[in-house]
Design a protein around this motif. Structure first.
Motif, PDB file in Angstrom:
ATOM      1  N   ASP A  80      46.100  50.771  25.712  1.00 60.65           N
ATOM      2  CA  ASP A  80      45.545  51.517  26.842  1.00 60.65           C
ATOM      3  C   ASP A  80      44.039  51.348  26.854  1.00 60.65           C
ATOM      4  OD1 ASP A  80      44.479  53.343  24.948  1.00 60.65           O
ATOM      5  OD2 ASP A  80      46.282  54.585  25.051  1.00 60.65           O
ATOM      6  N   ALA A  81      43.366  51.997  27.791  1.00 60.54           N
ATOM      7  CA  ALA A  81      41.937  51.775  28.001  1.00 60.54           C
ATOM      8  C   ALA A  81      41.085  52.253  26.835  1.00 60.54           C
ATOM      9  CB  ALA A  81      41.483  52.461  29.290  1.00 60.54           C
ATOM     10  N   VAL A  82      41.578  53.222  26.059  1.00 60.50           N
ATOM     11  CA  VAL A  82      40.779  53.773  24.961  1.00 60.50           C
ATOM     12  C   VAL A  82      41.354  53.451  23.593  1.00 60.50           C
ATOM     13  CG1 VAL A  82      39.779  55.622  26.359  1.00 60.50           C
ATOM     14  CG2 VAL A  82      41.960  56.007  25.179  1.00 60.50           C
ATOM     15  N   GLY A  83      42.346  52.579  23.531  1.00 70.23           N
ATOM     16  CA  GLY A  83      42.887  52.135  22.248  1.00 70.23           C
ATOM     17  C   GLY A  83      43.481  53.254  21.416  1.00 70.23           C
ATOM     18  N   SER A  84      44.229  54.149  22.048  1.00 68.97           N
ATOM     19  CA  SER A  84      44.687  55.351  21.360  1.00 68.97           C
ATOM     20  C   SER A  84      45.610  55.063  20.180  1.00 68.97           C
ATOM     21  CB  SER A  84      45.394  56.295  22.345  1.00 68.97           C
ATOM     22  OG  SER A  84      46.496  55.663  22.958  1.00 68.97           O
ATOM     23  N   GLN A  85      46.288  53.916  20.176  1.00 66.47           N
ATOM     24  CA  GLN A  85      47.147  53.591  19.034  1.00 66.47           C
ATOM     25  C   GLN A  85      46.338  53.260  17.776  1.00 66.47           C
ATOM     26  OE1 GLN A  85      50.656  53.598  18.600  1.00 66.47           O
ATOM     27  NE2 GLN A  85      50.412  54.874  20.427  1.00 66.47           N
ATOM     28  N   ALA A  86      45.053  53.024  17.943  1.00 63.50           N
ATOM     29  CA  ALA A  86      44.212  52.745  16.770  1.00 63.50           C
ATOM     30  C   ALA A  86      44.061  53.973  15.890  1.00 63.50           C
ATOM     31  CB  ALA A  86      42.831  52.262  17.216  1.00 63.50           C
ATOM     32  N   CYS A 115      35.940  45.958  22.056  1.00 63.37           N
ATOM     33  CA  CYS A 115      35.882  46.749  20.832  1.00 63.37           C
ATOM     34  C   CYS A 115      35.393  48.173  21.049  1.00 63.37           C
ATOM     35  CB  CYS A 115      34.982  46.058  19.810  1.00 63.37           C
ATOM     36  SG  CYS A 115      35.534  44.390  19.392  1.00 63.37           S
ATOM     37  N   GLY A 116      35.272  48.583  22.304  1.00 65.46           N
ATOM     38  CA  GLY A 116      34.804  49.922  22.602  1.00 65.46           C
ATOM     39  C   GLY A 116      35.300  50.390  23.951  1.00 65.46           C
ATOM     40  N   VAL A 117      34.811  51.553  24.354  1.00 65.61           N
ATOM     41  CA  VAL A 117      35.190  52.181  25.619  1.00 65.61           C
ATOM     42  C   VAL A 117      34.373  51.576  26.755  1.00 65.61           C
ATOM     43  CG1 VAL A 117      35.283  54.371  26.871  1.00 65.61           C
ATOM     44  CG2 VAL A 117      35.768  54.313  24.412  1.00 65.61           C
ATOM     45  N   ILE A 118      35.007  51.348  27.882  1.00 65.75           N
ATOM     46  CA  ILE A 118      34.328  50.743  29.028  1.00 65.75           C
ATOM     47  C   ILE A 118      34.029  51.804  30.073  1.00 65.75           C
ATOM     48  CG2 ILE A 118      34.562  49.130  30.948  1.00 65.75           C
ATOM     49  CD1 ILE A 118      36.182  47.341  29.118  1.00 65.75           C
ATOM     50  N   ALA A 163      41.302  48.749   5.443  1.00 66.56           N
ATOM     51  CA  ALA A 163      41.733  48.903   6.833  1.00 66.56           C
ATOM     52  C   ALA A 163      40.656  48.364   7.768  1.00 66.56           C
ATOM     53  CB  ALA A 163      42.013  50.367   7.147  1.00 66.56           C
ATOM     54  N   ASP A 164      41.006  47.359   8.554  1.00 67.63           N
ATOM     55  CA  ASP A 164      40.097  46.926   9.613  1.00 67.63           C
ATOM     56  C   ASP A 164      40.022  48.043  10.653  1.00 67.63           C
ATOM     57  OD1 ASP A 164      38.637  44.587  11.096  1.00 67.63           O
ATOM     58  OD2 ASP A 164      40.024  45.454  12.562  1.00 67.63           O
ATOM     59  N   THR A 165      38.806  48.450  10.981  1.00 73.60           N
ATOM     60  CA  THR A 165      38.604  49.609  11.857  1.00 73.60           C
ATOM     61  C   THR A 165      37.912  49.158  13.127  1.00 73.60           C
ATOM     62  OG1 THR A 165      38.402  50.993   9.875  1.00 73.60           O
ATOM     63  CG2 THR A 165      37.673  51.949  11.961  1.00 73.60           C
ATOM     64  N   CYS A 166      38.729  48.968  14.168  1.00 71.67           N
ATOM     65  CA  CYS A 166      38.209  48.518  15.451  1.00 71.67           C
ATOM     66  C   CYS A 166      39.198  48.942  16.528  1.00 71.67           C
ATOM     67  CB  CYS A 166      38.008  47.008  15.451  1.00 71.67           C
ATOM     68  SG  CYS A 166      36.944  46.417  16.801  1.00 71.67           S
ATOM     69  N   LEU A 167      38.823  48.736  17.780  1.00 75.84           N
ATOM     70  CA  LEU A 167      39.681  49.115  18.900  1.00 75.84           C
ATOM     71  C   LEU A 167      40.258  47.916  19.646  1.00 75.84           C
ATOM     72  CD1 LEU A 167      37.534  51.984  20.516  1.00 75.84           C
ATOM     73  CD2 LEU A 167      39.341  52.194  18.798  1.00 75.84           C
ATOM     74  N   CYS A 168      39.754  46.702  19.384  1.00 77.16           N
ATOM     75  CA  CYS A 168      40.059  45.574  20.274  1.00 77.16           C
ATOM     76  C   CYS A 168      41.543  45.230  20.329  1.00 77.16           C
ATOM     77  CB  CYS A 168      39.233  44.359  19.889  1.00 77.16           C
ATOM     78  SG  CYS A 168      39.521  43.730  18.223  1.00 77.16           S
ATOM     79  N   GLN A 169      42.282  45.386  19.211  1.00 77.33           N
ATOM     80  CA  GLN A 169      43.712  45.079  19.255  1.00 77.33           C
ATOM     81  C   GLN A 169      44.508  46.125  20.036  1.00 77.33           C
ATOM     82  OE1 GLN A 169      41.715  44.723  16.098  1.00 77.33           O
ATOM     83  NE2 GLN A 169      43.421  44.546  14.691  1.00 77.33           N
ATOM     84  N   TYR A 170      43.879  47.264  20.286  1.00 81.17           N
ATOM     85  CA  TYR A 170      44.591  48.416  20.844  1.00 81.17           C
ATOM     86  C   TYR A 170      44.211  48.723  22.282  1.00 81.17           C
ATOM     87  CZ  TYR A 170      45.141  48.818  15.835  1.00 81.17           C
ATOM     88  OH  TYR A 170      45.405  48.539  14.513  1.00 81.17           O
ATOM     89  N   THR A 171      43.150  48.086  22.790  1.00 76.92           N
ATOM     90  CA  THR A 171      42.728  48.329  24.173  1.00 76.92           C
ATOM     91  C   THR A 171      43.352  47.304  25.105  1.00 76.92           C
ATOM     92  OG1 THR A 171      40.726  46.993  23.817  1.00 76.92           O
ATOM     93  CG2 THR A 171      40.526  49.371  23.519  1.00 76.92           C
ATOM     94  N   ASP A 172      43.679  47.747  26.320  1.00 74.53           N
ATOM     95  CA  ASP A 172      44.288  46.824  27.281  1.00 74.53           C
ATOM     96  C   ASP A 172      43.280  45.827  27.844  1.00 74.53           C
ATOM     97  OD1 ASP A 172      42.869  48.567  28.928  1.00 74.53           O
ATOM     98  OD2 ASP A 172      44.655  49.498  29.791  1.00 74.53           O
ATOM     99  N   HIS A 173      41.987  46.063  27.605  1.00 75.58           N
ATOM    100  CA  HIS A 173      40.954  45.134  28.059  1.00 75.58           C
ATOM    101  C   HIS A 173      40.461  44.224  26.943  1.00 75.58           C
ATOM    102  CE1 HIS A 173      38.290  48.063  26.154  1.00 75.58           C
ATOM    103  NE2 HIS A 173      38.808  48.999  26.936  1.00 75.58           N
TER     104      HIS A 173
END
Length: 325
Positions: free
Chosen positions: A87-93, A131-134, A118-128
């Motif tokens: 999703d847009a905010v990578g909530s599964q991260a 690595c962050g919020v847009i 643990a790799d700590t990022c959002l890019c695998q979890y965001t639909d865009h």
């Protein structure tokens, strides 16, 4: 000829045992951290097409992978998750039942002596894929830090031994350190991707992690490959903010940067031997153009010689086999 005066350096190269006796740089299995890609589903062990020998692995197949690593003497892994939902905010991260959180629980439960990063990022979890919020087409820094910190805390709660933030948002070490401390995890170290370049060597990883940006690129937050002094500023900021390890990524094209970082900062230095560096050698070896064992060991040794204390590498299993011969 008897009047010639010169030094005989070859005296120390005559035999294999002599060369081993005076060898300056040593690679060992304890130096290696193996990246693993965990996916949803059951009985999944699917090859990553662009990375021969690397697989997507489901939770029920993790023990097979961990058993192999322990038998080879590799005692550290870094976990990347590939979720089914984005999703847009990578909530599964940062979900308590996220794929990485469950993978960490599984590994630590069955293999408590392994160190789990643990790799700590959002890019695998965001639909865009960023690595962050847009907001308004821009990757916003401070709002992203809040979600990255939530991710770090959830990963440690699941059992991670080390947090490795790779997002390159400004202030991510400060934010994560504060978040971990407030959650009661002051003992957990931060392995910062302190120097991360916007590199063309990441292509196969994005295939493996399903993390390619859906628009634009990451040059607005990852570093320009032409810059050297900027790398020192980035590393210095992370040291001041409380980082416990410093990562330079990629490794092979940035050995000069690793040496400068190591010379300036008295923290363990980690080289990330990235996917493109891995796949190039695998492809060349498959075509018979290079001796894979020799070139892998030469390359990993060059990273140690440049100052790396640890190496994150997809060659960890191969290198361990070579070292154990």
């Amino acid at each position: 000829m008897s009047d010639l005066q010169f030094k005989r350096h070859r005296r120390l190269r005559r035999t294999e045992s002599m060369r081993a006796l005076v060898r300056e740089t040593h690679l060992q299995t304890d130096d290696l951290i193996y990246p693993i890609f965990v996916v949803e589903g059951e009985q999944v062990k699917k090859a990553v097409a662009s990375m021969p020998g690397v697989h997507h692995v489901s939770l029920d197949n993790l023990s097979e992978e961990m058993n192999e690593l322990e038998q080879l003497g590799v005692r550290s892994v870094i976990v990347f998750g590939v979720p089914n939902e984005k999703d847009a905010v990578g909530s599964q991260a940062y979900h308590e039942e996220g794929i990485v959180q469950r993978a960490i629980q599984h590994i630590k439960g069955a293999h408590p002596n392994l160190t789990v990063v643990a790799d700590t990022c959002l890019c695998q979890y965001t639909d865009h894929g960023h690595c962050g919020v847009i907001r308004d087409g821009d990757i916003v820094n401070d709002e992203s830090l809040e979600l990255i910190t939530k991710t770090a805390v959830s990963q440690v709660k699941a059992g991670a031994d080390v947090i490795a933030p790779s997002n390159m948002m400004d202030g991510f070490v400060t934010a994560i350190r504060q978040g971990l401390d407030e959650a009661g995890y002051s003992q957990i170290p931060v392995m910062s991707y302190a120097v991360k370049y916007a590199s063309a060597f990441y292509g196969p990883f994005r295939d493996a992690a399903h993390s390619s940006p859906q628009f634009g690129d990451r040059r607005g937050y990852q570093m320009d490959p032409a810059n050297r002094l900027e790398a020192i500023r980035e590393a210095e900021s992370d040291v001041e903010e409380g980082a416990d390890f410093l990562i330079v990524k990629p490794a092979l094209a940035y050995l000069d940067i690793m040496r400068e970082v190591k010379d300036r900062f008295n923290l363990p230095l980690v080289a990330y031997n990235v996917s493109g560096e891995y796949s190039m050698i695998k492809a060349a070896a498959a075509n018979g153009w290079v001796n894979e064992e020799e070139i892998v060991m030469e390359k990993l040794t060059s990273m140690k010689r440049a100052g790396a204390d640890l190496i994150i590498t997809y060659f960890a299993k191969d290198a361990a086999r070579y070292l154990n011969q």
